[in-house]
Design a protein around this motif. Structure first.
Motif, PDB file in Angstrom:
ATOM      1  N   GLY A  17       0.794  -1.218   0.000  1.00  0.00           N
ATOM      2  CA  GLY A  17       0.000   0.000   0.000  1.00  0.00           C
ATOM      3  C   GLY A  17       0.825   1.266   0.000  1.00  0.00           C
ATOM      4  N   ALA A  18       2.111   1.146   0.318  1.00  0.00           N
ATOM      5  CA  ALA A  18       2.977   2.327   0.314  1.00  0.00           C
ATOM      6  C   ALA A  18       2.977   3.033  -1.035  1.00  0.00           C
ATOM      7  CB  ALA A  18       4.404   1.913   0.699  1.00  0.00           C
ATOM      8  N   ALA A  19       2.789   2.265  -2.101  1.00  0.00           N
ATOM      9  CA  ALA A  19       2.818   2.844  -3.451  1.00  0.00           C
ATOM     10  C   ALA A  19       1.419   3.060  -4.030  1.00  0.00           C
ATOM     11  CB  ALA A  19       3.629   1.937  -4.377  1.00  0.00           C
ATOM     12  N   MET A  39       2.654  -2.037  12.409  1.00  0.00           N
ATOM     13  CA  MET A  39       3.474  -1.105  13.174  1.00  0.00           C
ATOM     14  C   MET A  39       4.152  -1.766  14.365  1.00  0.00           C
ATOM     15  SD  MET A  39       3.050   1.543  11.315  1.00  0.00           S
ATOM     16  CE  MET A  39       3.606   2.938  12.266  1.00  0.00           C
ATOM     17  N   SER A  40       4.031  -3.081  14.500  1.00  0.00           N
ATOM     18  CA  SER A  40       4.694  -3.774  15.620  1.00  0.00           C
ATOM     19  C   SER A  40       6.199  -3.783  15.403  1.00  0.00           C
ATOM     20  CB  SER A  40       4.162  -5.203  15.731  1.00  0.00           C
ATOM     21  OG  SER A  40       4.459  -5.957  14.567  1.00  0.00           O
ATOM     22  N   TYR A  88       5.944  -0.871   5.434  1.00  0.00           N
ATOM     23  CA  TYR A  88       4.835  -1.116   6.357  1.00  0.00           C
ATOM     24  C   TYR A  88       4.317   0.187   6.953  1.00  0.00           C
ATOM     25  CZ  TYR A  88       4.894  -6.223   6.387  1.00  0.00           C
ATOM     26  OH  TYR A  88       4.777  -7.549   6.028  1.00  0.00           O
ATOM     27  N   ARG A  89       5.205   1.089   7.291  1.00  0.00           N
ATOM     28  CA  ARG A  89       4.773   2.363   7.854  1.00  0.00           C
ATOM     29  C   ARG A  89       3.968   3.174   6.830  1.00  0.00           C
ATOM     30  NH1 ARG A  89       7.191   3.213  12.765  1.00  0.00           N
ATOM     31  NH2 ARG A  89       9.033   1.933  13.217  1.00  0.00           N
ATOM     32  N   ARG A 146      -1.556   4.616   4.244  1.00  0.00           N
ATOM     33  CA  ARG A 146      -2.568   4.503   3.186  1.00  0.00           C
ATOM     34  C   ARG A 146      -3.882   3.961   3.765  1.00  0.00           C
ATOM     35  NH1 ARG A 146       1.292   6.250   1.135  1.00  0.00           N
ATOM     36  NH2 ARG A 146       0.379   8.004   2.224  1.00  0.00           N
ATOM     37  N   VAL A 147      -3.783   3.104   4.795  1.00  0.00           N
ATOM     38  CA  VAL A 147      -5.002   2.623   5.462  1.00  0.00           C
ATOM     39  C   VAL A 147      -5.768   3.800   6.050  1.00  0.00           C
ATOM     40  CG1 VAL A 147      -5.879   1.282   7.420  1.00  0.00           C
ATOM     41  CG2 VAL A 147      -4.100   0.318   5.945  1.00  0.00           C
TER      42      VAL A 147
END
Length: 851
Positions: free
Chosen positions: A466-468, A502-503, A543-544, A549-550
């Motif tokens: 989702g980063a992109a 984010m863990s 991941y961050r 994006r979420v």
């Protein structure tokens, strides 16, 4: 030379035989919903244990090996764990103890500490064998309690002995309860040799057929615990009660009202009137001081998986309504009935019928189907039992969904769920979905290729892509339009994605920071883990960015008018708070977030006439929170009092019962109620000191001036308890337990104990129930040290109760002398004797046969 070689061979052979004699192998099967999903294998050689643990359920599960070395007291001196955790994150944990110093390294933390006494180590990434390691060491400990590293303590208590039959042979087991380091106590069954047999989901290989029976026993034990907590933590009132000086949150207006007094009668709100500090408060009823705080409607979690323990966490968090999104189809209806009957505490539950397709990755909940007809039969099965939703899961064949959705609609049900593998949200909306479950299930259609398998952890780890993601892309706009056109909502469970994406090992996530240090040490360490594999800095960044994006997608959907339904896929209540905070973090205004968390689901579920707002005539279903959540949304974490269906709960009491440090204090009582249960005292010149203990209503003290009697009176070294009644239980035994629990609680409130009791008088409406009462009564005293007792049958006991008991105690005060002689002590003994005689004469005059 030959003799030497022969001697060596003989010696080696003897060593091998000795080692073989000490070696033992244990094998266990892990079962979920009747299906094998994993194993535990243990190779024990003297003081060394090699453990292999494997779980594959719903495409995920821990897979690791442990090596444990024990001292002569069965306390580990070293413990290593290597493998992968639930979602595939790397596990490399170690613990060692030598020369009075313990050292450990785990995902959560590392440390070194000098210890003067044996201590157990709370393994962060453990297997079910860990509970047995703890239990075995605790059984050898004098008081069955030991300190735990890094912090806390763990205790073991025997709960029950059972005897089963397997292949015609008797099998004796002892069930123990472990508590202290995790959020919930755990049960463990050991055989007659003291070896692990089952933890009620794991069972020794070859004995799998016994698991259902053992689970029934486990359920009975859990039910006993639930009943005890329910009787202690739920406060009910026979009279109306009120909360004065509160500002009511109106979700529709997004505003707080003027200071008000809310009066509750039975299950419903009787009235709401303006609060004026100069005016008289409602008379002769308990009135709680709202302190100008916010009274908001009870919150919702539309994505829960109910358990015996989750209900308490939800209520303490102010979550009064949930939707269960998949469960054991025998357990859930029974839990709902237990809550209805008052034998368990929890939010109201709206069930969704879980339907999964058969595959190697199937989730073991609800009904698993292998054909379209079986899928339709499953829809019918849930419809017959009043389920308003069906939930479709990952392994379902996409081609069957249109027929399932149509059948559900014909029954007046909604089809919701995951997006099955090898399709996307657009297709499921066209097939008839009313909701998409989990925001990642919605977004994966924008991120993955059609042939990628979302039955695996990819449905979660793939969110790093989702980063992109370009949220202005046509594929995103198409999905949003479909949702708008078909009135399709989303249950985001963003908090679970935050916990996954984010863990980071050894750190506290932002979403856990507000409460984690109040929790038991085992849960604190569990939350400080990495649940995904982070190969490098690029993976960390992906991941961050993916989680951002979420949040961006949440804001996009809200702005597009898509219905957002707050769900967590968790059971702690804390995550409901965080889910709503994430909506605000995404840019949704606080007033809209509060509407999403309260009145929105109530209206969508069809409960708007009774729930969602605080109005006269509606169910009393609200939370008193410190502060103003419109200004600071995190105020929703500060619940002081929760009311559900007219029953009152204090989060501080619940958290204490759960070994969690409370976050707030319960509101005090004003007007006709005393602030504290402080006994009134009278000290005459020639008489013993008198102390009057006020009655309590719903667990809170009532102003002594409002009643013609006290709950108890201390006269010197003697304490006289007013009669306590039991009524309203499902059985007479429930009423008997209620009356004895009341006596025990009142005794302890005076500073005495049940062992100080020397005389009781029992009044019972039906003497044929005398044996049943005795079975309950005797469990409250030490065998051989029972109080003297009188009993008689009596009609017309107070409030129509079937049983009443009054008792006397001898509990010397520090400054008091020994009873006897002609002083005050003698007068008390004389008074006690007269009471005994009076009770006997009363029984005779009533014409009843004493027992």
């Amino acid at each position: 030379m030959k003799i030497t070689i022969r001697a060596l061979l003989i010696s080696a052979g003897m060593v091998a035989v000795a080692a073989s004699a000490n070696a033992q192998d244990y094998a266990y099967t892990l079962i979920q919903n009747g299906e094998d999903v994993g194993y535990l294998k243990v190779d024990k050689d003297g003081a060394t244990e090699q453990v292999d643990y494997f779980v594959d359920s719903n495409g995920r599960g821990p897979k690791h090996s442990e090596l444990i070395r024990l001292d002569e007291e069965s306390v580990p001196v070293s413990w290593t764990v290597d493998g992968t955790s639930l979602m595939g994150g790397e596990v490399a944990e170690s613990y060692s103890r030598a020369n009075g110093v313990a050292e450990w390294t785990s995902q959560a933390d590392s440390g070194k500490e000098a210890i003067e006494e044996p201590a157990l180590y709370a393994v962060n990434d453990n297997s079910p064998w860990a509970d047995y390691v703890y239990a075995r060491a605790l059984l050898k400990d004098t008081d069955h309690t030991m300190p735990v590293l890094p912090a806390g303590s763990i205790s073991l208590e025997e709960v029950r002995q059972v005897e089963l039959v397997h292949d015609g042979q008797p099998l004796q087991l002892t069930i123990y309860r472990l508590s202290g380091i995790d959020m919930n106590a755990s049960l463990i069954a050991l055989d007659r040799d003291g070896v692990l047999f089952s933890n009620f989901s794991l069972i020794r290989e070859g004995y799998e057929s016994l698991l259902p029976g053992l689970q029934e026993i486990s359920s009975e034990i859990s039910n006993e615990r639930s009943r005890t907590l329910a009787s202690t933590l739920r406060h009910t009132f026979d009279t109306p009660f009120a909360i004065a000086n509160v500002r009511i949150l109106d979700p529709a207006a997004g505003a707080l009202g003027e200071p008000s007094t809310v009066t509750v009668e039975g299950q419903r709100i009787k009235s709401i009137t303006p609060y004026d500090a100069t005016e008289t408060l409602p008379a002769n009823i308990p009135v709680f001081a709202g302190g100008g705080d916010t009274l908001m409607p009870g919150m919702w979690d539309v994505h829960s998986h109910a358990s015996k323990s989750s209900g308490l966490y939800y209520i303490a968090a102010g979550v009064t309504s949930t939707r269960d999104m998949g469960n054991d189809n025998e357990f859930l209806p029974q839990l709902m009935q237990d809550m209805k009957d008052g034998n368990a505490i929890g939010p109201r539950i709206t069930p969704a019928g879980f339907i999964e397709g058969r595959s190697p990755y199937s989730a073991r909940y609800g009904i698993i189907v292998e054909s379209q007809q079986e899928a339709l039969d499953a829809v019918d099965w849930y419809a017959e039992r009043g389920y308003p939703f069906i939930k479709i899961y990952n392994s379902m064949t996409p081609a069957w969904v249109p027929a399932m959705a149509a059948r559900a609609k014909a029954h007046g049900m909604k089809a919701i769920g995951h997006v099955p593998a090898f399709t996307n949200a657009d297709n499921m909306i066209r097939a008839g979905y009313s909701e998409i479950t989990h925001i990642n299930q919605l977004m994966l259609g924008w991120l993955l290729a059609p042939d990628e398998d979302t039955r695996t952890p990819l449905r979660l780890t793939g969110m790093a892509r989702g980063a992109a993601l370009d949220l202005n892309a046509e594929k995103v706009k198409t999905t949003v339009r479909l949702m708008q056109d078909n009135d399709v909502g989303v249950d985001p469970t963003a908090v679970i994605l935050e916990r996954l994406m984010m863990s980071r090992a050894g750190t506290v996530q932002e979403g856990d920071a507000a409460y984690l240090d109040h929790m038991p040490i085992g849960y604190q360490r569990y939350r400080k883990r990495t649940f995904v594999t982070l190969e490098d800095d690029a993976a960390d960044k992906a991941y961050r960015e993916g989680f951002q994006r979420v949040l961006d997608t949440l804001k996009l959907l809200h702005d597009a008018g898509i219905r957002i339904l707050p769900g967590t896929d968790d059971g702690t209540g804390f995550t409901v708070h965080r889910e709503l905070e994430l909506y605000a973090k995404a840019g949704i205004p606080n007033e809209d977030v509060l509407r999403i968390g309260t009145s929105g689901p109530a209206a969508y579920f069809g409960y708007g006439d009774d729930l969602g707002t605080i109005e006269p005539g509606k169910l009393a279903d609200f939370v008193l929170v410190e502060g103003n959540p419109l200004e600071d949304l995190s105020a929703i974490r500060n619940g002081r009092m929760v009311v559900k269906d007219g029953d009152v709960y204090f989060p501080s009491e619940i958290y204490e019962a759960l070994s969690i440090e409370p976050f707030t204090e319960a509101p005090s009582l004003v007007s006709k109620v005393a602030d504290e249960a402080i006994p009134a005292r009278y000290e005459g010149e020639d008489l013993p000191k008198l102390e009057y203990y006020p009655m309590q209503v719903g667990g809170v003290p009532v102003d002594p001036a409002q009643l013609p009697f006290s709950a108890a009176v201390r006269v010197g070294d003697f304490i006289f308890l007013s009669g306590q009644i039991g009524r309203g239980g499902e059985t007479f035994e429930d009423d008997a337990r209620q009356v004895m629990d009341s006596i025990k609680a009142l005794t302890e409130r005076t500073g005495a104990s049940m062992s100080d009791m020397f005389k009781c008088t029992v009044m019972i409406d039906d003497m044929t129930l005398w044996p049943a009462f005795n079975e309950v009564y005797k469990t409250y005293f030490e065998p051989g040290k029972m109080p003297a007792r009188s009993a008689f049958g009596a009609d017309g006991l107070a409030l129509g109760a079937p049983i009443e008991v009054e008792c006397m105690l001898y509990a010397p005060q520090p400054s008091a002398g020994v009873p006897g002689g002609q002083g005050p002590g003698f007068l008390i003994w004389l008074l006690g004797g007269l009471c005994v005689v009076l009770a006997g004469v009363t029984g005779f005059l009533l014409g009843r046969k004493p027992a």
